[in-house]
Design a protein around this motif. Structure first.
Motif, PDB file in Angstrom:
ATOM      1  N   MET A  34      43.436 -12.347  -7.523  1.00 29.12           N
ATOM      2  CA  MET A  34      44.069 -11.198  -8.152  1.00 29.12           C
ATOM      3  C   MET A  34      43.667  -9.887  -7.467  1.00 29.12           C
ATOM      4  SD  MET A  34      43.403 -12.440 -12.092  1.00 29.12           S
ATOM      5  CE  MET A  34      43.989 -10.938 -12.836  1.00 29.12           C
ATOM      6  N   PRO A  94      51.930  -3.218 -18.400  1.00 30.04           N
ATOM      7  CA  PRO A  94      51.153  -2.429 -17.447  1.00 30.04           C
ATOM      8  C   PRO A  94      51.358  -0.931 -17.679  1.00 30.04           C
ATOM      9  CG  PRO A  94      52.290  -4.228 -16.325  1.00 30.04           C
ATOM     10  CD  PRO A  94      52.848  -4.171 -17.724  1.00 30.04           C
ATOM     11  N   VAL A 123      46.811  -3.314 -15.589  1.00 27.84           N
ATOM     12  CA  VAL A 123      47.604  -4.461 -16.041  1.00 27.84           C
ATOM     13  C   VAL A 123      46.763  -5.240 -17.057  1.00 27.84           C
ATOM     14  CG1 VAL A 123      48.854  -6.535 -15.361  1.00 27.84           C
ATOM     15  CG2 VAL A 123      48.710  -4.589 -13.784  1.00 27.84           C
ATOM     16  N   MET A 125      45.582  -8.237 -19.540  1.00 27.87           N
ATOM     17  CA  MET A 125      45.708  -9.693 -19.532  1.00 27.87           C
ATOM     18  C   MET A 125      45.464 -10.199 -20.951  1.00 27.87           C
ATOM     19  SD  MET A 125      46.459 -10.913 -16.550  1.00 27.87           S
ATOM     20  CE  MET A 125      46.943  -9.886 -15.148  1.00 27.87           C
ATOM     21  N   THR A 149      57.646  -3.147  -9.879  1.00 23.80           N
ATOM     22  CA  THR A 149      57.013  -3.523 -11.150  1.00 23.80           C
ATOM     23  C   THR A 149      57.799  -4.607 -11.871  1.00 23.80           C
ATOM     24  OG1 THR A 149      58.172  -1.714 -12.267  1.00 23.80           O
ATOM     25  CG2 THR A 149      55.964  -1.252 -11.419  1.00 23.80           C
ATOM     26  N   ARG A 153      56.342  -8.703 -12.748  1.00 19.66           N
ATOM     27  CA  ARG A 153      56.132  -9.168 -14.122  1.00 19.66           C
ATOM     28  C   ARG A 153      55.821 -10.666 -14.154  1.00 19.66           C
ATOM     29  NH1 ARG A 153      61.063  -6.074 -17.392  1.00 19.66           N
ATOM     30  NH2 ARG A 153      60.171  -3.955 -17.224  1.00 19.66           N
ATOM     31  N   TRP A 156      52.180 -11.161 -13.197  1.00 17.99           N
ATOM     32  CA  TRP A 156      51.225 -10.898 -14.271  1.00 17.99           C
ATOM     33  C   TRP A 156      51.186 -12.058 -15.273  1.00 17.99           C
ATOM     34  CZ3 TRP A 156      49.756  -7.875 -11.044  1.00 17.99           C
ATOM     35  CH2 TRP A 156      50.354  -6.689 -10.648  1.00 17.99           C
ATOM     36  N   ARG A 157      52.320 -12.645 -15.559  1.00 18.92           N
ATOM     37  CA  ARG A 157      52.362 -13.761 -16.500  1.00 18.92           C
ATOM     38  C   ARG A 157      51.665 -15.000 -15.913  1.00 18.92           C
ATOM     39  NH1 ARG A 157      58.337 -14.585 -18.744  1.00 18.92           N
ATOM     40  NH2 ARG A 157      57.161 -16.118 -19.968  1.00 18.92           N
TER      41      ARG A 157
END
Length: 447
Positions: A34, A94, A123, A125, A149, A153, A156-157
């Motif tokens: 990450m 975010p 962001v 979690m 962005t 997405r 991030w998931r």
């Protein structure tokens, strides 16, 4: 500013990023992905990954650094800045936080101007149940473009899914609060005070409490064993016989010597009427004849004692006839036992290391090796005053116990071995569990 990526390159980078996140085996490995592998998509000054633990935050990774120095001024400042930053991004989406657009605490603002650029892209979690697991912070000069962005997405998931999979169980264990630990410790302390009965295990054997020892009546060599091991015998039954060859030869010689002594005495008696000298020898010859008769009588009596007989009805207890055939024995040497099987008992060899405080008449349970599901019950009858080495070279106390089962079970046969469980005084559970460790510690340290 970096040139925008082509759609094909963008898809390849996203696919590679997803694969690396899914391949991570630990949470630290995921944090490294990450913090470092998003740079081609999102050029940043620095990326930081933080884990949320209860009310505290812990740094997992910093981009470009293998192991951050925990006492550096920068990380010390982060300890105060991260909780404030988390309050600014407490939702699911975010958030772009510009330094000039927010009012930070003096300490946070001072450190921000020294170490961070114009803004931070945060962001959050979250797990699927809504609990907060951590956050990912990118330090940028400007907010990321809106199309980027939207593309990120899915990233991030993916990160949140992998994070929950790797840290879910660990997070559930960490939810135990300090109060719960205190309660658990208190319950454990109370449990250690529960009274229990002290017990010990020791090897045991079934014997007869009414048994006569049959020893050698005279010195000699065992010629025959007249009964087999564990054979029932009646009172007066011959048990074993000693070799009579030497005694019979001695009896024959003494018999001849008696005849000679009698003849000499008779001749001296006849001559005593005419010869005063022969009359003076009568006393000597008479004493010699009596001595020979006494010796012959002693040998004759020993011949009658060469066969040992049972003094009572019972069972002949010994190991193997071949162990005794031809073996020389002395007067009083133990050869076998005649035991009454109707009055069995239990002899227990309690090792000194396992000795416990036993009350008079303490209970005992015997688990025979041949009949483990049919235990026998009894009480301690007597104990030895001092410990002695056993046949296995283990120093142990000898305990004798009764068998109280009525009627007497058929499997309570003499000679069977097993394990006896002895029941002592009541003690607290803590002493029961720690008695052996404390004894070993005192033996090693002398404390």
């Amino acid at each position: 500013m970096t040139a925008p990526l082509s759609p094909a390159r963008l898809l390849l980078d996203l696919d590679s990023l997803r694969d690396h996140a899914m391949d991570a085996q630990t949470l630290n490995a995921l944090a490294f992905v990450m913090a470092n592998e998003l740079y081609p998509l999102l050029p940043f000054h620095q990326a930081l990954v933080f884990e949320h633990r209860g009310d505290a935050w812990r740094m997992l990774c910093v981009s470009g650094l293998a192991t951050p120095v925990e006492d550096s001024p920068y990380l010390v400042w982060l300890g105060a800045a991260v909780p404030w930053l988390a309050t600014q991004a407490n939702g699911w989406q975010p958030v772009w936080i510009a330094r000039d657009a927010v009012v930070a605490t003096p300490r946070v603002d001072e450190g921000w101007r020294e170490w961070w650029p114009a803004g931070a892209f945060v962001v959050p979690m979250h797990a699927r149940d809504g609990s907060r697991m951590g956050m990912l912070v990118f330090l940028l000069d400007a907010p990321p473009a809106l199309p980027l962005t939207d593309v990120l997405r899915g990233v991030w998931r993916t990160f949140a899914y992998c994070w929950e999979a790797l840290a879910g169980r660990h997070r559930r264990r960490r939810r135990i609060s300090r109060r719960q630990w205190v309660i658990a410790a208190g319950l454990l302390a109370l449990l250690m005070l529960v009274p229990v009965r002290q017990t010990a295990l020791a090897p045991a054997e079934i014997i007869s409490r009414e048994a006569d020892v049959i020893s050698a009546p005279i010195d000699g060599v065992i010629a025959r064993m007249l009964v087999r091991p564990n054979q029932p015998v009646a009172a007066g039954t011959p048990l074993f016989a000693l070799d009579e060859t030497t005694l019979r030869s001695r009896a024959t010689v003494l018999s001849r010597e008696v005849d000679v002594a009698d003849a000499e005495l008779a001749a001296a008696t006849q001559q005593a009427f005419d010869s005063p000298q022969s009359k003076s020898q009568l006393t000597l010859l008479q004493g010699r004849a009596q001595q020979r008769r006494a010796e012959l009588g002693e040998v004759t009596a020993q011949l009658k004692r060469t066969v040992a007989r049972a003094p009572r009805a019972g069972v002949a207890v010994y190991a193997d006839p071949n162990d005794w055939l031809g073996r020389p024995v002395t007067t009083g040497e133990r050869v076998l036992q005649v035991a009454d099987p109707r009055i069995p008992g239990v002899v227990v060899q309690l090792p000194v290391a396992d000795a416990i405080s036993l009350e008079p008449g303490a209970r005992i349970t015997l688990y025979l090796s041949a009949y483990p599901l049919a235990p026998l019950h009894g009480h301690i009858v007597e104990t030895s005053y001092e410990a002695r080495p056993t046949d296995d070279s283990v120093v142990a106390y000898r305990l004798l116990a009764s068998i109280d089962d009525a009627p007497l079970p058929a499997h309570a046969r003499l000679g069977l071995h097993g394990t006896a469980k002895l029941y002592g005084q009541r003690v607290v559970l803590g002493y029961y569990l720690l008695r052996r460790p404390i004894s070993a510690l005192r033996a090693w340290t002398g404390w």
